[in-house]
Design an enzyme around this catalytic site. Structure first.
Site, PDB file in Angstrom:
ATOM      1  N   LYS A 135       0.901  -1.404  -0.012  1.00  0.00           N
ATOM      2  CA  LYS A 135      -0.010   0.176  -0.039  1.00  0.00           C
ATOM      3  C   LYS A 135       1.078   1.255  -0.022  1.00  0.00           C
ATOM      4  CE  LYS A 135       0.734   2.011   3.340  1.00  0.00           C
ATOM      5  NZ  LYS A 135       1.889   2.629   3.909  1.00  0.00           N
ATOM      6  N   TYR A 154      -4.876   4.087   6.040  1.00  0.00           N
ATOM      7  CA  TYR A 154      -5.430   3.072   7.082  1.00  0.00           C
ATOM      8  C   TYR A 154      -6.663   3.486   7.446  1.00  0.00           C
ATOM      9  CZ  TYR A 154      -0.753   0.751   7.483  1.00  0.00           C
ATOM     10  OH  TYR A 154       0.327  -0.028   7.044  1.00  0.00           O
TER      11      TYR A 154
END
Ligand code: NAD
Length: 372
Positions: A140, A224
């Protein structure tokens, strides 16, 4: 573009199956692998980029995995590659440079390539791995913009290889509990969410350079919170966002990326998330409330030490040894079984759509619709 149904809407049956994937996979190992032996042959993986995440987290995880093992590296340093080859017992012929990744096509020991380099390099490396016929895990954020994410997904589809994103928290029991609560609505719709994720950046690294990072803490840490809010919305993507960049206290440091950002995400069912990210504050928390109760995660996003409390009282859930080992093993099983990962490329694309909308909202000062 819609998030894949595999990543967005988990049936209870599938969710429960995922929670116990390690045990189930072990029990059914010989059947899955078509062998009579209780120890099925592992798939081979190559790490691309041997920086802090590969060294500190993925290498130890790859010593615990049951269905995949390290059999190669892609690195700018041949010497570093030799050290890894000695430690993991693979031949020096399985050390590649970034410019020789295409030669992976000739290496039958390697089934999966895991891209762990600075964000702006992800798309080209995913595409190189796919063209070499390898299944791919990409760290990510998937890419630094929507167009690159679409191109990387298209390359994997064309090569008929599987693609997943390194969203390790989907393999953590506390975050799986949040997903279960969101889906089964024990507390009702989780309509009010708050969260923050950030750290105090001391030394300027590529993470604070637009060219390599694609943005500031939103790309790195705020993602996140984006992920978590979508989990708490039972896999839905937001319909609109608003955002405001923090005033810079260190403008000489954060020359072309944000230092911090507040943003909101609105969902079609009326749920709303108020979120924050920063390179100027050590923080990691997430809370979601419904009409019948609440769930709180703090610390929320670490490799270890996540703490869950809820209006139900103390949790019986226990931390598992390695989020990354579970994530890696699950992808190996996805490859073996021909199924999509719960953190498929489409989820990475969804998050790039959301992040682009958040940056656009911060720039315009306007409520911005999300295209997902
Ligand atoms: P890092 O800086 O420690 O390592 C990056 C590696 O890429 C280094 O080995 C470096 O040599 C190599 N590299 C190749 N080309 C480069 C270039 N042109 N410029 C700079 N470095 C280059 O970074 P990291 O912390 O290991 O992060 C790597 C990726 O992993 C990032 O995308 C990050 O977001 C992701 N990450 C994910 C998690 C997670 O919890 N899932 C945690 C940390 C990092």
């Amino acid at each position: 573009m819609k998030a894949s149904s595999g990543s967005a809407h988990l049936s209870r049956r599938r969710f429960v199956g995922q929670v116990s994937v390690g045990a189930a996979a072990l029990a059914f190992g010989s059947r899955l692998f078509g062998q009579s032996s209780a120890t099925p042959k592992k798939l081979g993986i190559a790490l691309v980029g041997l920086g802090s995440y590969s060294t500190g987290q993925l290498a130890p995880a790859l010593k615990r995995t049951e269905f995949v093992e390290l059999r190669g590296v892609v690195t700018g340093s041949r010497e570093k590659g030799r050290q890894w080859a000695r430690t993991f017992g693979f031949p020096e012929t399985s050390i590649y440079g970034y410019d020789t990744m295409h030669q992976l096509a000739d290496n039958r020991d390697i089934d999966i390539v895991y891209v762990v380099t600075p964000n702006a390099l992800h798309a080209e490396e995913v595409i190189a791995a796919a063209k070499a016929g390898k299944h791919v895990i990409c760290e990510k954020p998937f890419t630094t913009n929507v167009a690159d994410a679409e191109a990387a997904i298209a390359a994997c589809r064309a090569a008929k290889v599987k693609l997943s994103i390194g969203y390790r928290l989907h393999f953590d029991p506390f975050h799986q509990e949040l997903k279960r609560l969101a889906h089964e609505k024990d507390f009702g719709v989780l309509a009010k969410m708050t969260g923050a994720n950030g750290f105090q950046m001391g030394r300027k690294v590529w993470r604070a350079e637009r060219k390599l990072a694609g943005g500031g803490p939103l790309m790195d840490m705020g993602i996140y919170c984006v992920q978590e809010a979508c989990m708490a919305a039972d896999g839905a993507a937001p319909i609109a966002v608003t955002a405001r960049e923090h005033p810079k206290t260190r403008p000489e440091f954060f020359t072309d990326v944000e230092e911090g950002l507040d943003w909101t995400m609105e969902f079609a069912n009326g749920a709303k998330a108020e979120l924050m990210t920063s390179y100027n504050q050590n923080v990691g928390r997430f809370r979601a409330e419904g009409a019948a109760g609440w769930i709180n995660l703090e610390p929320a996003f670490g490799y270890r030490g996540i703490r869950l409390t809820s209006s139900k009282g103390p949790t019986a859930l226990k931390e598992l040894p390695s989020q990354q080992a579970l994530q890696l093993d699950d992808f190996a099983l996805c490859v073996r079984e021909g199924r999509e990962s719960r953190v498929a490329g489409e989820m990475g694309l969804r998050d790039m759509e959301i992040i682009e909308a958040i940056y656009a909202a911060a720039q315009s000062g306007q409520r911005t619709l999300v295209k997902v």
